[in-house]
Design an enzyme around this catalytic site. Sequence first.
Site, short mmCIF file in Angstrom:
data_model
loop_
_atom_site.label_atom_id
_atom_site.label_comp_id
_atom_site.label_asym_id
_atom_site.label_seq_id
_atom_site.Cartn_x
_atom_site.Cartn_y
_atom_site.Cartn_z
CG ASP A 23 -2.07 1.10 1.68
OD1 ASP A 23 -2.00 2.64 0.34
OD2 ASP A 23 -2.27 1.48 2.68
CG ASN A 25 -2.84 5.22 -1.48
OD1 ASN A 25 -3.22 4.53 -0.98
ND2 ASN A 25 -4.56 5.98 -1.80
CG ASP A 27 -5.86 3.26 0.08
OD1 ASP A 27 -5.09 2.50 0.15
OD2 ASP A 27 -6.48 3.79 -0.77
CG ASP A 31 -0.77 1.79 -3.78
OD1 ASP A 31 -0.24 2.01 -3.50
OD2 ASP A 31 -1.69 2.85 -2.58
CG ASP A 100 -4.82 -11.00 -15.79
OD1 ASP A 100 -5.66 -12.14 -16.76
OD2 ASP A 100 -4.20 -11.93 -14.66
CG ASP A 202 -9.31 -14.74 -16.86
OD1 ASP A 202 -8.22 -14.81 -15.03
OD2 ASP A 202 -10.17 -14.02 -16.76
CD GLU A 254 -7.41 -18.91 -15.74
OE1 GLU A 254 -7.67 -19.10 -14.56
OE2 GLU A 254 -8.09 -18.18 -15.93
CG HIS A 319 -4.92 -14.42 -8.87
ND1 HIS A 319 -4.16 -15.28 -9.68
CD2 HIS A 319 -6.82 -14.54 -8.88
CE1 HIS A 319 -4.74 -15.12 -10.52
NE2 HIS A 319 -6.19 -14.68 -10.72
CG ASP A 320 -7.08 -17.96 -9.79
OD1 ASP A 320 -8.26 -17.38 -8.83
OD2 ASP A 320 -7.13 -17.69 -10.75
#
Length: 546
Positions: A23, A25, A27, A31, A100, A202, A254, A319-320
């Site tokens: 992160d 910034n 929040d 990012d 992606d 994807d 993919e 990530h899956d």
Amino acid sequence: MKHEKDWYKELVIYQIYPRSFKDGNGDGIGDLKGMTQKLDYLKELGVTAVWMSPVYASPNVDNGYDISDYFAIMEEFGTMEDWEEFRDGAHARGIAIIMDLVLNHSSDLHRWFMESRKSRDNEFSDYYIWRDPAADGKAPNGWLSVFGGGAWEYVPERGQYYLHFFAKEQPDLNWDNEEAREKIFDIIRFWNDKGVDGYRVDAISYLDKGMDGRADMTEPFGTTSCANLEGTHKYIREMVEKTTRPDNLMTVGEVNIRNLQDAKDYTSASRGEFDMAIGFVPPIVEIKTWSPERFKKEVREYYEALKEDGWWARFLSNHDKPRQVSLYGDDKTYWLESAKMLGCYLHTLPGTPFVYQGEELGMTNIQLPSIDDYDDIDTKNYYKTMVEEGASPKEALAESQAVSRDNARTPMQWDDSENGGFSPSRPWLPVNENYVRINARQQMADENSVFKFYQKLIALRKENPVLVHGDFELCCPEEGPVIAYTRSFDGVTWLAAHNFSGGTQRLACGRVKREAQVILGNYKEQAIEEGILELRAYETVILKVE
Ligand code: GLC
């Protein structure tokens, strides 16, 4: 960057899941600025390309895999200038950028869909897959969506249903429409012009829906019914020819790989489709079916099938999927040994390795206390379906925890300060509590860490063509938890052996020589005899045998 033919074979690709990387910034959401801050970290690790999961404008129903504007950056992630700064910083460090591309579907908030849904005769009416209701007013067929429920959604304005293989907020684009295809290719051309070096494409096996009777309707899931039809291959070839091939940009699709022929079809250079393919296997299936025996069989068969004309994308995590050390290793007693062993397996197989953020630290699965703590749409739907089908909430939670894609999506563990150094604010998804013990700062200062081991593996791959171009041959029994093989190139032969178990194993193999040079191992000393290698719990070793 200029790209020689076949340059992708030498890459080590690092996948960033931007929401969880860093992160910049404050929040609580990762990012682009955060990514730029960590470029030196990636350089130090040694990777030569970054694939970033989608950073385009998105309402985030599926965390960026539902894109509402392909030409804009998601506000939470920053601006186009931030993206350019990341690109320039990466290129200055010799790191290629892989974007992606989510082209099977868009978000339902994409302008094309918002227009398309209004009527049957507007400029975009044929950009998606619309069908009249069946005679009984129900959906045109019984296809189910990957994230649960039916794959069709009714829109009263049109009096028709649209198809969505994923969430209902992810309508499938109509690739049979030539004008839509050209518009889709314009997206790629735009990013090409911005200096992108390659693409991960994807969920791309379902472009041709085969609804004219070619799709196998005995399968309940649309994604299974129409996977890999000839029209899909045709559209992929058209896309590659018109957008990425002229500049040798890297492509990895993919895809749905059901057998060796599918793998050949997608990755044979002579067919002009992808450079390599990531096969999608649902986590629940992977958890229940993986074994070292299956790994051996698949590695051997796919090596043979693709060695003449194809190439392999190698990955244990993304990530899956659940975290690799929790799934294939032992994230408790042998955490350190097994995290390193898996890294060694990944980097010594034929193919291009993909490292998913945090695996170089041995990050592990999490178990959040309630289903409400989870973010992933797939996890939530999975839980709901289990409960509807009669499971107790406790059972449903336990299984959801094991399969959840959020296991891989918890924030990167940078140091032992609050929130693991990911963000000064409360992160969008909890940080794994083990960040105090498992974090980048600690590991970068520890010669014996998983990070340092990955660093060595990546350096070895860069310096030794045998790991990139070497022939592959298994040299272990089909049964049992030891996976061992040789890689041979230009008169040099290396043997890599990995013990996928917590017990000691003996590997008998004529290639093992008492005087063999140890290139790398995860134990201090190795027990090598003539023709025999003894491997302790999750031991891994690379020997130079010729
Ligand atoms: C791919 C992505 C996954 C996403 C799905 C729909 O499988 O990797 O994260 O949910 O496609 O776009």
